[in-house]
Design a protein around this motif. Sequence first.
Motif, short mmCIF file in Angstrom:
data_model
loop_
_atom_site.label_atom_id
_atom_site.label_comp_id
_atom_site.label_asym_id
_atom_site.label_seq_id
_atom_site.Cartn_x
_atom_site.Cartn_y
_atom_site.Cartn_z
N ILE A 1 0.84 -1.20 0.00
CA ILE A 1 0.00 0.00 0.00
C ILE A 1 0.87 1.25 0.00
O ILE A 1 0.61 2.21 -0.74
CB ILE A 1 -0.94 -0.02 1.22
CG1 ILE A 1 -1.97 -1.15 1.09
CG2 ILE A 1 -1.65 1.32 1.37
CD1 ILE A 1 -2.80 -1.36 2.33
N LEU A 2 1.91 1.24 0.79
CA LEU A 2 2.80 2.40 0.88
C LEU A 2 3.47 2.68 -0.46
O LEU A 2 3.59 3.84 -0.88
CB LEU A 2 3.85 2.15 1.96
CG LEU A 2 4.90 3.25 2.15
CD1 LEU A 2 4.22 4.54 2.59
CD2 LEU A 2 5.94 2.81 3.16
N GLN A 3 3.90 1.65 -1.15
CA GLN A 3 4.55 1.84 -2.45
C GLN A 3 3.59 2.44 -3.47
O GLN A 3 3.98 3.25 -4.31
CB GLN A 3 5.11 0.50 -2.95
CG GLN A 3 6.26 -0.05 -2.15
CD GLN A 3 7.50 0.81 -2.26
OE1 GLN A 3 7.64 1.63 -3.14
NE2 GLN A 3 8.43 0.63 -1.32
N HIS A 4 2.33 2.04 -3.40
CA HIS A 4 1.34 2.64 -4.30
C HIS A 4 1.14 4.12 -3.97
O HIS A 4 0.95 4.94 -4.88
CB HIS A 4 0.02 1.89 -4.20
CG HIS A 4 -0.07 0.69 -5.10
ND1 HIS A 4 -0.28 0.78 -6.45
CD2 HIS A 4 0.04 -0.64 -4.82
CE1 HIS A 4 -0.31 -0.41 -7.00
NE2 HIS A 4 -0.11 -1.30 -6.01
N LEU A 5 1.17 4.47 -2.69
CA LEU A 5 1.04 5.88 -2.31
C LEU A 5 2.25 6.69 -2.76
O LEU A 5 2.11 7.85 -3.18
CB LEU A 5 0.86 6.00 -0.80
CG LEU A 5 -0.50 5.57 -0.24
CD1 LEU A 5 -0.48 5.60 1.28
CD2 LEU A 5 -1.62 6.46 -0.77
N ILE A 6 3.42 6.10 -2.69
CA ILE A 6 4.63 6.80 -3.12
C ILE A 6 4.62 7.01 -4.63
O ILE A 6 4.98 8.08 -5.12
CB ILE A 6 5.88 6.01 -2.69
CG1 ILE A 6 6.00 6.03 -1.17
CG2 ILE A 6 7.14 6.57 -3.33
CD1 ILE A 6 7.12 5.15 -0.64
N HIS A 7 4.17 6.00 -5.36
CA HIS A 7 4.12 6.08 -6.83
C HIS A 7 2.67 6.23 -7.28
O HIS A 7 2.18 5.45 -8.10
CB HIS A 7 4.76 4.84 -7.44
CG HIS A 7 6.16 4.57 -6.97
ND1 HIS A 7 7.23 5.33 -7.35
CD2 HIS A 7 6.64 3.64 -6.10
CE1 HIS A 7 8.32 4.88 -6.77
NE2 HIS A 7 8.00 3.84 -6.01
N TYR A 8 2.01 7.22 -6.74
CA TYR A 8 0.59 7.45 -7.01
C TYR A 8 0.45 8.26 -8.30
O TYR A 8 0.07 9.43 -8.32
CB TYR A 8 -0.03 8.21 -5.83
CG TYR A 8 -1.52 8.11 -5.72
CD1 TYR A 8 -2.16 6.89 -5.52
CD2 TYR A 8 -2.32 9.26 -5.79
CE1 TYR A 8 -3.52 6.80 -5.40
CE2 TYR A 8 -3.69 9.18 -5.66
CZ TYR A 8 -4.29 7.96 -5.46
OH TYR A 8 -5.66 7.88 -5.34
N THR A 9 0.76 7.61 -9.43
CA THR A 9 0.82 8.30 -10.72
C THR A 9 -0.44 8.15 -11.56
O THR A 9 -0.66 8.92 -12.50
CB THR A 9 2.01 7.77 -11.54
OG1 THR A 9 1.89 6.34 -11.68
CG2 THR A 9 3.33 8.09 -10.84
N ARG A 10 -1.26 7.18 -11.23
CA ARG A 10 -2.52 6.98 -11.98
C ARG A 10 -3.65 6.81 -10.97
O ARG A 10 -4.13 5.71 -10.72
CB ARG A 10 -2.41 5.75 -12.89
CG ARG A 10 -1.32 5.90 -13.94
CD ARG A 10 -0.97 4.58 -14.58
NE ARG A 10 -1.97 4.12 -15.50
CZ ARG A 10 -1.91 2.96 -16.16
NH1 ARG A 10 -0.87 2.15 -15.97
NH2 ARG A 10 -2.86 2.60 -16.99
N PRO A 11 -4.09 7.92 -10.39
CA PRO A 11 -5.09 7.86 -9.31
C PRO A 11 -6.38 7.16 -9.70
O PRO A 11 -7.01 6.51 -8.84
CB PRO A 11 -5.33 9.34 -8.99
CG PRO A 11 -4.11 10.05 -9.46
CD PRO A 11 -3.65 9.29 -10.66
N TYR A 12 -6.80 7.27 -10.96
CA TYR A 12 -8.06 6.67 -11.36
C TYR A 12 -8.04 5.15 -11.26
O TYR A 12 -9.09 4.51 -11.17
CB TYR A 12 -8.43 7.11 -12.78
CG TYR A 12 -7.45 6.68 -13.85
CD1 TYR A 12 -7.63 5.49 -14.56
CD2 TYR A 12 -6.35 7.46 -14.18
CE1 TYR A 12 -6.74 5.09 -15.54
CE2 TYR A 12 -5.46 7.09 -15.16
CZ TYR A 12 -5.66 5.90 -15.84
OH TYR A 12 -4.77 5.51 -16.82
N LEU A 13 -6.84 4.55 -11.23
CA LEU A 13 -6.71 3.10 -11.03
C LEU A 13 -6.24 2.78 -9.61
O LEU A 13 -6.79 1.89 -8.95
CB LEU A 13 -5.72 2.51 -12.04
CG LEU A 13 -6.10 2.55 -13.51
CD1 LEU A 13 -5.01 1.91 -14.35
CD2 LEU A 13 -7.43 1.84 -13.76
#
Length: 419
Positions: free
Chosen positions: A70-82
């Motif tokens: 989850i943390l890695q997705h927050l750090i690389h939050y480049t496509r919020p719609y997905l």
Amino acid sequence: MPSTSRYGVFGLWRSWIRSIVVAVYAISLCVGLPFLIITLQEQGASSHVEAWAAAAIFLALTLPISLWTILQHLIHYTRPYLQRHIIRILWMVPIYSLDAWLGLRYPNAAIYFDTCRECYEAYVIYNFMMLLLNYLNHEYDLDSCLKDYSANRKHLIPFCCLRAWPMGDTFVRRCQQGVLLYTVVRPATTVLSLILVTAGVYKDGEFTADSPWMYLALVNNATQIWAFYCLVLFYRTTRHELRPLRPIGKFICIKFVVFFSFWQSFVLSILVATGVIQKVWVFDPKIVAASLQDFLVCIEMFIAAIGHHYAFSYTEFINVTVESPPWYAAIVTLCDVSDVGRDVADHINHARRSSGARRRLLDEEVVDYSTMSESGCPGDESGCLGGGTDGPIASPESGGKRVREMKVMSSDEGNGPII
């Protein structure tokens, strides 16, 4: 990337957040393990406490894997719609694991912990459907993709006897409706179960005609099967466009968690009703079955955490050229569940509009027989459709009477509610 001068140290949160998380987890272990050992010594390490301690080990292994993903997705939050929907799905494993461990520690209060778990289960299925839809809407023209297929989508086994659904917006809406139905029904039945338990009339695990538990279990099972069927039907129709998203692994991970959590509970209830699970010490068979269910969930969530880490990998979202939103903006977006309410309201309003359109189509059409010939057709002296005295509309006994002609919309017209 936001500048440091504007956000201060928080502007560089991606550089230090990993260290903070690792430190917090290490401190938690240093505090939690002594507490666990002391508890085992005080309570004499009974079978129930040993199971709780073993489940705590699996919990300690599960949480780091899930929270790190989850943390890695927050750090690389480049496509919020997905990623908004992916992170919501990833929270399923920590919630299930922690809920099961607490239920195992406090078996008399397990019904209250399970309320949160069961509500989140429906929310996860909704987010998976939205993940597929958002991907198709951003990567392709969904309407054009669906128009390339045949006019109607036939159903799969075991629902192959149902009427085929028209492709296009109708098909998408009906698949969404199937998922939303479970999203609404599951929390409603869960809250109702909680009320019945408080009133002492729930009769958990009893297969009798006066048992509310049995009827609620049937409703939950039916709506869950329909929701998963709608997901499978939607995937089968758009599988070529969805291939880059690799949805099969994601679907299997979600199905694994939901399947085991629901059917394990159902099977254990049958074992209790048939007397297979006997009384163990101070706990009755129902509590033993619930504790066994929670213990198994703690083990299974460790496996699910590994599967989710690879199925919902963050690596495909790493893009240094894209500016990610601030961390707090991502968290606010994740906590905003108003999209569910909007979708439910939209489908209800659409069903009302479709129902109103059908009623208008069923309104009477006034036909004045004063201008009709004896054949029953206006202005036709030779009879309807080329002659004869028998027309499709019987001649009235006296002129000037009016009849009601009903128009029924075919199944391929409009976007009516699901069957």
